[in-house]
Design a protein around this motif. Structure first.
Motif, PDB file in Angstrom:
ATOM      1  N   LEU A   1      35.830  38.107  25.018  1.00 41.18           N
ATOM      2  CA  LEU A   1      35.617  36.774  25.579  1.00 41.18           C
ATOM      3  C   LEU A   1      34.649  36.843  26.754  1.00 41.18           C
ATOM      4  CD1 LEU A   1      36.659  33.811  25.371  1.00 41.18           C
ATOM      5  CD2 LEU A   1      38.376  34.423  27.066  1.00 41.18           C
ATOM      6  N   SER A   2      33.566  36.102  26.664  1.00 38.14           N
ATOM      7  CA  SER A   2      32.596  36.086  27.766  1.00 38.14           C
ATOM      8  C   SER A   2      32.124  34.681  28.115  1.00 38.14           C
ATOM      9  CB  SER A   2      31.373  36.938  27.404  1.00 38.14           C
ATOM     10  OG  SER A   2      30.752  36.457  26.225  1.00 38.14           O
ATOM     11  N   GLN A   3      32.633  33.673  27.421  1.00 37.85           N
ATOM     12  CA  GLN A   3      32.271  32.285  27.696  1.00 37.85           C
ATOM     13  C   GLN A   3      33.540  31.447  27.840  1.00 37.85           C
ATOM     14  OE1 GLN A   3      29.537  32.042  24.182  1.00 37.85           O
ATOM     15  NE2 GLN A   3      28.110  31.156  25.664  1.00 37.85           N
ATOM     16  N   GLY A   4      33.387  30.282  28.448  1.00 37.45           N
ATOM     17  CA  GLY A   4      34.531  29.401  28.635  1.00 37.45           C
ATOM     18  C   GLY A   4      35.161  29.578  30.011  1.00 37.45           C
ATOM     19  N   GLU A   5      36.125  28.715  30.317  1.00 35.03           N
ATOM     20  CA  GLU A   5      36.699  28.668  31.656  1.00 35.03           C
ATOM     21  C   GLU A   5      37.439  29.954  32.028  1.00 35.03           C
ATOM     22  OE1 GLU A   5      38.920  25.193  32.518  1.00 35.03           O
ATOM     23  OE2 GLU A   5      37.361  23.820  31.847  1.00 35.03           O
ATOM     24  N   ILE A   6      38.172  30.542  31.095  1.00 34.68           N
ATOM     25  CA  ILE A   6      38.916  31.760  31.412  1.00 34.68           C
ATOM     26  C   ILE A   6      37.964  32.886  31.806  1.00 34.68           C
ATOM     27  CG2 ILE A   6      40.412  33.567  30.480  1.00 34.68           C
ATOM     28  CD1 ILE A   6      41.755  31.444  28.770  1.00 34.68           C
ATOM     29  N   ALA A   7      36.903  33.073  31.020  1.00 31.83           N
ATOM     30  CA  ALA A   7      35.938  34.139  31.307  1.00 31.83           C
ATOM     31  C   ALA A   7      35.273  33.925  32.658  1.00 31.83           C
ATOM     32  CB  ALA A   7      34.892  34.203  30.196  1.00 31.83           C
ATOM     33  N   VAL A   8      34.882  32.692  32.935  1.00 33.91           N
ATOM     34  CA  VAL A   8      34.190  32.399  34.196  1.00 33.91           C
ATOM     35  C   VAL A   8      35.148  32.545  35.376  1.00 33.91           C
ATOM     36  CG1 VAL A   8      33.014  30.589  35.507  1.00 33.91           C
ATOM     37  CG2 VAL A   8      32.459  30.942  33.097  1.00 33.91           C
ATOM     38  N   ASP A   9      36.382  32.064  35.232  1.00 33.04           N
ATOM     39  CA  ASP A   9      37.362  32.219  36.314  1.00 33.04           C
ATOM     40  C   ASP A   9      37.655  33.693  36.585  1.00 33.04           C
ATOM     41  OD1 ASP A   9      37.546  29.534  36.705  1.00 33.04           O
ATOM     42  OD2 ASP A   9      39.488  29.273  35.753  1.00 33.04           O
ATOM     43  N   LEU A  10      37.751  34.491  35.529  1.00 31.49           N
ATOM     44  CA  LEU A  10      38.001  35.918  35.720  1.00 31.49           C
ATOM     45  C   LEU A  10      36.810  36.579  36.414  1.00 31.49           C
ATOM     46  CD1 LEU A  10      39.592  38.505  35.389  1.00 31.49           C
ATOM     47  CD2 LEU A  10      38.709  38.685  33.049  1.00 31.49           C
ATOM     48  N   ALA A  11      35.608  36.229  36.021  1.00 27.15           N
ATOM     49  CA  ALA A  11      34.421  36.797  36.674  1.00 27.15           C
ATOM     50  C   ALA A  11      34.416  36.452  38.159  1.00 27.15           C
ATOM     51  CB  ALA A  11      33.159  36.277  36.001  1.00 27.15           C
ATOM     52  N   ALA A  12      34.824  35.226  38.497  1.00 29.44           N
ATOM     53  CA  ALA A  12      34.883  34.818  39.902  1.00 29.44           C
ATOM     54  C   ALA A  12      35.885  35.656  40.677  1.00 29.44           C
ATOM     55  CB  ALA A  12      35.243  33.337  40.008  1.00 29.44           C
ATOM     56  N   SER A  13      36.996  35.997  40.037  1.00 30.81           N
ATOM     57  CA  SER A  13      37.995  36.833  40.693  1.00 30.81           C
ATOM     58  C   SER A  13      37.509  38.276  40.812  1.00 30.81           C
ATOM     59  CB  SER A  13      39.316  36.792  39.905  1.00 30.81           C
ATOM     60  OG  SER A  13      40.312  37.554  40.540  1.00 30.81           O
ATOM     61  N   LEU A  14      36.887  38.776  39.756  1.00 30.91           N
ATOM     62  CA  LEU A  14      36.434  40.176  39.750  1.00 30.91           C
ATOM     63  C   LEU A  14      35.317  40.433  40.750  1.00 30.91           C
ATOM     64  CD1 LEU A  14      36.468  40.807  35.908  1.00 30.91           C
ATOM     65  CD2 LEU A  14      37.868  42.015  37.592  1.00 30.91           C
ATOM     66  N   VAL A  15      34.441  39.464  40.960  1.00 29.38           N
ATOM     67  CA  VAL A  15      33.334  39.687  41.896  1.00 29.38           C
ATOM     68  C   VAL A  15      33.867  39.857  43.319  1.00 29.38           C
ATOM     69  CG1 VAL A  15      32.754  37.317  42.601  1.00 29.38           C
ATOM     70  CG2 VAL A  15      30.926  38.994  42.262  1.00 29.38           C
ATOM     71  N   GLU A  16      35.094  39.372  43.559  1.00 30.69           N
ATOM     72  CA  GLU A  16      35.744  39.588  44.853  1.00 30.69           C
ATOM     73  C   GLU A  16      36.546  40.888  44.859  1.00 30.69           C
ATOM     74  OE1 GLU A  16      35.632  37.867  47.616  1.00 30.69           O
ATOM     75  OE2 GLU A  16      34.483  36.124  46.967  1.00 30.69           O
ATOM     76  N   THR A  17      37.395  41.066  43.854  1.00 31.64           N
ATOM     77  CA  THR A  17      38.301  42.221  43.870  1.00 31.64           C
ATOM     78  C   THR A  17      37.573  43.539  43.643  1.00 31.64           C
ATOM     79  OG1 THR A  17      38.801  41.996  41.488  1.00 31.64           O
ATOM     80  CG2 THR A  17      40.225  40.816  43.029  1.00 31.64           C
ATOM     81  N   GLU A  18      36.422  43.502  42.970  1.00 26.78           N
ATOM     82  CA  GLU A  18      35.684  44.729  42.649  1.00 26.78           C
ATOM     83  C   GLU A  18      34.539  45.000  43.622  1.00 26.78           C
ATOM     84  OE1 GLU A  18      36.157  46.829  39.565  1.00 26.78           O
ATOM     85  OE2 GLU A  18      38.079  45.908  40.010  1.00 26.78           O
ATOM     86  N   ALA A  19      34.452  44.201  44.687  1.00 26.42           N
ATOM     87  CA  ALA A  19      33.288  44.273  45.575  1.00 26.42           C
ATOM     88  C   ALA A  19      33.069  45.657  46.166  1.00 26.42           C
ATOM     89  CB  ALA A  19      33.427  43.241  46.693  1.00 26.42           C
ATOM     90  N   THR A  20      34.138  46.427  46.361  1.00 26.99           N
ATOM     91  CA  THR A  20      33.997  47.741  47.005  1.00 26.99           C
ATOM     92  C   THR A  20      33.887  48.882  45.997  1.00 26.99           C
ATOM     93  OG1 THR A  20      36.409  48.056  47.099  1.00 26.99           O
ATOM     94  CG2 THR A  20      35.358  46.924  48.950  1.00 26.99           C
ATOM     95  N   ARG A  21      33.840  48.554  44.701  1.00 27.24           N
ATOM     96  CA  ARG A  21      33.930  49.612  43.692  1.00 27.24           C
ATOM     97  C   ARG A  21      32.600  49.950  43.020  1.00 27.24           C
ATOM     98  NH1 ARG A  21      39.491  50.252  42.792  1.00 27.24           N
ATOM     99  NH2 ARG A  21      40.654  48.631  43.894  1.00 27.24           N
ATOM    100  N   GLY A  22      31.526  49.347  43.493  1.00 25.06           N
ATOM    101  CA  GLY A  22      30.209  49.704  42.979  1.00 25.06           C
ATOM    102  C   GLY A  22      29.807  48.864  41.789  1.00 25.06           C
ATOM    103  N   PRO A  23      28.500  48.662  41.600  1.00 19.13           N
ATOM    104  CA  PRO A  23      28.001  47.764  40.548  1.00 19.13           C
ATOM    105  C   PRO A  23      28.296  48.233  39.141  1.00 19.13           C
ATOM    106  CG  PRO A  23      26.204  49.000  41.547  1.00 19.13           C
ATOM    107  CD  PRO A  23      27.424  49.281  42.373  1.00 19.13           C
ATOM    108  N   ASP A  24      28.615  49.511  38.970  1.00 20.39           N
ATOM    109  CA  ASP A  24      28.884  50.028  37.628  1.00 20.39           C
ATOM    110  C   ASP A  24      30.371  50.053  37.283  1.00 20.39           C
ATOM    111  OD1 ASP A  24      26.148  50.494  37.161  1.00 20.39           O
ATOM    112  OD2 ASP A  24      26.253  52.421  38.195  1.00 20.39           O
ATOM    113  N   SER A  25      31.209  49.497  38.143  1.00 24.60           N
ATOM    114  CA  SER A  25      32.639  49.441  37.843  1.00 24.60           C
ATOM    115  C   SER A  25      32.868  48.513  36.645  1.00 24.60           C
ATOM    116  CB  SER A  25      33.415  48.912  39.051  1.00 24.60           C
ATOM    117  OG  SER A  25      33.169  47.526  39.232  1.00 24.60           O
TER     118      SER A  25
END
Length: 452
Positions: free
Chosen positions: A190-214
């Protein structure tokens, strides 16, 4: 009002009120023992049997199955839609109240409607910034989803909880939930739709310290590449018109038309809502990749520019617009264009006159870095302006604030460049406090991963 109890309770109550025996209700088509099993809750009637029983009991099938008459049900559905419109385009506090009223009307015997109303109320609480009550509500809903998956899906609740725990400063719990959601999404491709976009919004915060290749940030980049940041027209007047027409139709007791108009209003606003979410993800991604020194920065520049264009279309999105300018200024600075960066930061400050927030403080930090790169200007005075803005925010907000923590840290870094050691240590302490770490002592080395 909805009837209390289960289907069996309603069958028995109606049968007794009509002075019928179980055998009379069963008639030639059913057995009295089957009626007894329905009344005791050991059997659920099929739709065909429910229609048959409803005819003999003198009620509607809808009432027998759900404890609510057709008109009552459509009015409740309409209430859900109007509460949703209030959440998206009105007052979240009013939306929370309306969702709460629907929970009371629907009751546990109308579990599906009640579950959706409780979900709406949890989202409204989050929108108000009442993160503690929102977390409690989402956690209860997630437990319910585990027991009754036919009522609610677990995945959107997991994403919502990850987002809320991140806001609350519990980054470990937020990361664990985001990882669980990511595993589910990957299984679904899944990469489109509200669930995918909401998850991406959460991950860009939670993964911020783990490097761009996480794995998390790789998914964010994939979502952005698939969806982009679509341009969107300002259709707020159209949404308001449809919403108002729905209210008028409801007052005229044309509930079916009122529901249709409300659905149209919600659908009309959906493209902008998705575009706003993607624009915020794009801003955070651009800022993060620029801060990590990722090269080249053309992608970050394109995404930040697209975000600026989206928010610039909506006058009521002034803060998001200003923030997009600051992010773009940051990217310009990292790309070696201090003049462009200064112009963008100055435009953001013009928008935010009289507003003490992290975006305005960050704009001052960009100007300070421009001054340092040019070797001219009163850098100390610029940093004092940022310091004063952050201090005003700190006195007004005692909750953990990741963005404020990041800006305090960057302020400390810049103080070190001008040799202001005392101010540097103070800024680092306040960065820890803003991140929710209390009692930091002078001289403590700050782990920038906590507040990046």
């Amino acid at each position: 009002m909805p009837s209390q109890g289960t289907i069996g309770d309603r069958v028995r109550g109606l049968r007794l009120s009509r002075r019928m025996s179980q055998a009379q209700l069963a008639g030639p088509d059913l057995s009295d023992s089957y009626v007894s099993l329905i009344e005791s809750g050991k059997r659920t009637p099929t739709p065909v049997v429910a229609r048959l029983l409803a005819e003999r009991l003198g009620c509607t099938t809808e009432f027998l199955l759900h404890g609510i008459e057709p008109r009552q049900r459509i009015d409740t559905e309409l209430g859900l839609r109007h509460a949703e419109l209030e959440l998206q385009h009105g007052d979240p506090a009013t939306a929370a109240e309306r969702f709460g009223e629907i929970v009371k009307v629907a009751g546990e015997e109308n579990a599906m409607l009640a579950a959706h109303a409780r979900l709406g109320r949890a989202r409204a609480l989050e929108s108000q910034g009442r993160i503690g009550p929102a977390v409690e509500a989402f956690e209860r809903l997630r437990r319910e989803a585990a027991t009754h998956p036919e009522r609610l899906a677990d995945l959107p609740l997991t994403v919502a909880l990850s987002r809320c725990y991140q806001y609350a400063g519990d980054t470990l719990r937020a990361h664990d939930l985001a990882a669980q959601a990511l595993a589910q999404v990957n299984r679904l491709a899944l990469s489109q739709g509200e669930i995918a976009v909401d998850l991406a919004a959460s991950l860009v915060e939670t993964e911020a310290t783990r490097g761009p290749d996480s794995p998390g940030l790789s998914y964010v980049r994939h979502v952005l590449s698939v969806n982009g940041v679509p341009a969107v027209a300002n259709r707020l007047a159209e949404i308001r018109s449809l919403w108002d027409a729905s209210v008028v139709a409801a007052e005229g007791e044309d509930s079916a038309l009122a529901v249709r108009l409300a659905d149209d209003a919600i659908a009309t606003g959906r493209p902008a809502r998705m575009s706003f979410r993607l624009a915020r993800i794009a801003m955070e991604w651009s800022r993060l990749t620029a801060s990590l020194g990722e090269e080249p920065l053309e992608e970050a520049h394109e995404l930040a520019t697209a975000a600026r264009e989206v928010f610039g279309t909506f006058p009521d999105r002034l803060h998001d617009h200003a923030r997009s300018l600051v992010v773009l200024a940051y990217v310009q600075l990292r790309s070696g264009d201090p003049d462009g960066a200064a112009g963008l930061a100055g435009s953001a400050l013009d928008m935010l006159v009289g507003r003490a927030n992290a975006t305005a403080a960050t704009a001052h930090l960009v100007l300070a870095q421009v001054a340092l790169s040019r070797g001219e200007g009163d850098v100390a005075a610029i940093l004092r302006s940022a310091h004063e803005l952050l201090t005003s925010m700190r006195s007004a907000n005692s909750n953990p604030d990741r963005e404020a923590a990041r800006v305090w840290r960057e302020l400390g870094d810049l103080y070190s460049h001008i040799g202001a050691g005392e101010e540097q240590a103070s800024a680092y302490r306040k960065a820890l406090e803003a991140a929710g770490v209390r009692g930091a002592m002078v001289g403590v080395t700050v782990d920038s991963a906590l507040i990046r």
